[in-house]
Design a protein around this motif. Structure first.
Motif, short mmCIF file in Angstrom:
data_model
loop_
_atom_site.label_atom_id
_atom_site.label_comp_id
_atom_site.label_asym_id
_atom_site.label_seq_id
_atom_site.Cartn_x
_atom_site.Cartn_y
_atom_site.Cartn_z
N UNK A 177 0.83 -1.20 0.00
CA UNK A 177 0.00 0.00 0.00
C UNK A 177 0.87 1.26 0.00
N UNK A 178 1.95 1.25 0.77
CA UNK A 178 2.82 2.42 0.83
C UNK A 178 3.40 2.74 -0.54
N UNK A 179 3.79 1.71 -1.27
CA UNK A 179 4.30 1.94 -2.63
C UNK A 179 3.19 2.44 -3.55
N UNK A 180 1.99 1.87 -3.39
CA UNK A 180 0.86 2.27 -4.25
C UNK A 180 0.50 3.74 -4.04
N UNK A 181 0.55 4.19 -2.77
CA UNK A 181 0.16 5.57 -2.47
C UNK A 181 1.37 6.50 -2.31
N UNK A 182 2.56 5.98 -2.65
CA UNK A 182 3.79 6.78 -2.63
C UNK A 182 3.98 7.51 -1.30
N UNK A 183 3.95 6.76 -0.22
CA UNK A 183 4.08 7.36 1.10
C UNK A 183 4.85 6.43 2.03
#
Length: 524
Positions: A57-63
């Motif tokens: 999810x962090x990679x998907x939302x760039x965070x």
């Protein structure tokens, strides 16, 4: 005139304060999956290996600061070393709380355990007692017990080389019971170890599987009567509470009896009770704190000791060249007729690199125990609500490609340079594998030498090889792990044999010899 200036200054201060508060509440929450109305991401929350999904999810939302919402609870996942350090280390004053955990703390009665407590006065007292016994200097008094358990472990592998996890659990149990209570455990089916295991296992299983019981999401369910349909968790909690109480009381009572009759060996319990008596502070509250700390050590110590050793053995079976190089280093340093010792560590940099890589490669606790934010905060332009559950994704930190190239390969050489240990090129995993801020593992100065000694002795005494199938072909063991608070490699095939007859004799001699409690008096 001064009065007017004071009034204007006060009004300006009030305006600025209200503006800051209003601004903070107008800030967006960190990025994350949108979720459904009311329940948010409740039905998206991963049950197994959640740290992998969080990172995805962090990679998907760039965070590196992920926000999730589950039925009234804000969850913040920290996915980078910078975010974890900025919040859990630098702002530890407000990030050191613990979530409510109704099932464990309120129904199962584990509110006494320092690992689950909020960072209150009692928690600070517990950590102080642990630090007094296990700080880098004081821990030396317990090294003989660790060495005794390690040598007994070698005997177990001689008798039954296929019981990898079982033999290591026996070693870890002996170590913890000895240093906590001064109890010398029996070789097979020890009562005290069995009691501790029964008391600890349910709590560790539950906290490692968030959402396993609906009462943790909807706390009001704790008031549902146990006879009500679907309330079987109340019956389970009652029995588990009884087991945890037995775990707390029985070994502590045995330790006090040994102290009273003069037969007690040095332990956390004896050292603290003796100190309290000398200070005239041996009241019931202080004694209760000592009891709770001793009981908690098994909970935090058993799996965190066994897990990295099992992972190391799996890695060595899959990487025989690493084992051969390690044994060559050991043979060049350790004279025949003796075991490796902590005093040899400076001369064994590759062995130490293997130990550090074992902690990193399959990190013991991939997301550690969750923290809880005690008041509203702001980070990188995002609002973090008070009461948020904050999870450090240690798995992502220790497999960050910018820090550890080819992070999923077991490669002790990443910590070596020109034949010496090197934590400059690639970071020492201890920044993430022992926890964060004020909740960092207080027993780490005892856990590390126990793991180092166990791995070093196993490599020095045994050849650890791939098993053969029925056709004589090597079996390449799969890298399969159990998802829990503390991960553990699933059972795998391997072949373990003494390296020589002389080594086998040395192990037998070690079983009959007593460790000299004076032989180690230096810092490790």
């Amino acid at each position: 005139m001064e009065t007017i200036q004071f009034i204007f200054t006060a009004l300006a201060a009030v305006w600025l304060f209200n503006w800051a508060i209003k601004r903070r509440f107008q800030l967006p929450l960190p990025p994350g999956p949108k979720g459904l109305p009311l329940v948010g991401n409740l039905f998206e929350m991963p049950r197994d290996f959640p740290w992998e999904k969080y990172h995805e999810w962090c990679k998907e939302y760039n965070t590196d600061t992920l926000h999730l919402y589950a039925a009234g609870k804000h969850i913040i996942v920290l996915d980078s070393p910078q975010a974890a350090a900025d919040l859990l280390d630098k702002r530890s004053l407000i990030y050191s709380g613990r979530p409510r955990l109704p099932m464990i703390k309120e129904l199962m009665g584990w509110d006494w355990f320092f690992g689950f407590r909020n960072y209150d006065e009692t928690c600070r007292l517990h950590r102080k007692l642990i630090n007094q016994a296990f700080n880098p200097t004081a821990v030396n008094q317990f090294i003989p017990q660790i060495k005794r358990a390690t040598r007994n472990m070698l005997g177990l592998f001689l008798e039954d080389p296929e019981k990898l996890e079982g033999n290591l659990r026996r070693m870890a149990g002996e170590t913890i019971m000895s240093v906590s209570y001064g109890i010398k455990i029996q070789k097979n089916d020890d009562f005290y170890v069995k009691t501790a295991e029964q008391g600890v296992s349910p709590a560790l299983h539950i906290v490692g599987n968030p959402g396993a019981f609906l009462v943790d999401t909807i706390p009001i369910l704790k008031y549902v009567p146990s006879w009500f349909p679907g309330a079987g968790f109340k019956t389970k909690a009652k029995e588990w509470k009884r087991l945890s109480k037995v775990m707390l009381e029985v070994p502590f009572k045995a330790a006090k009896a040994a102290i009273a009759d003069g037969s007690a060996s040095i332990s956390l319990v004896s050292a603290n009770l003796d100190r309290l008596e000398a200070l005239g502070q041996n009241d019931s509250a202080q004694e209760q704190a000592v009891k709770e700390v001793a009981g908690g050590l098994y909970a935090v110590g058993i799996d965190t000791t066994v897990s990295p050793i099992v992972s190391c053995i799996l890695a060595l079976v899959k990487n025989p060249a690493v084992l051969k190089r390690a044994q060559a280093e050991l043979d060049s340093v350790i004279e025949p007729g003796r075991f490796p010792d902590l005093s040899d560590e400076p001369a064994l940099p590759y062995i130490t690199a293997i130990v550090h890589e074992s902690f990193r490669w399959r990190d013991v606790s991939p997301q550690a125990l969750p923290h809880c934010l005690i008041k509203e905060d702001e980070y990188n332009g995002y609002r973090i609500p008070a009461g948020s559950i904050v999870i450090a994704n240690s798995w992502a930190l220790l497999h960050n490609e910018d820090i550890y190239p080819d992070p999923f390969a077991f490669n002790p050489d990443r910590f070596m340079k020109e034949g010496k240990l090197d934590f400059q090129s690639q970071r020492d995993p201890s920044f993430a594998c022992w926890g964060y801020g004020r909740r960092k593992c207080p027993g780490r100065y005892m856990a590390y030498p126990a793991v180092w000694l166990a791995i070093t002795h196993l490599l020095y005494c045994f050849d650890i090889m791939r098993a053969k199938d029925e056709y004589g072909n090597d079996i390449d063991p799969p890298e399969e792990f159990i998802s829990a608070l503390t991960i553990m490699a699933k059972p795998f095939k391997y072949d373990l044999k003494p390296r020589s007859e002389d080594i086998e004799k040395l192990i037998q001699q070690g079983l009959s010899a007593e460790v000299d409690f004076r032989e180690f008096d230096g810092d490790h």
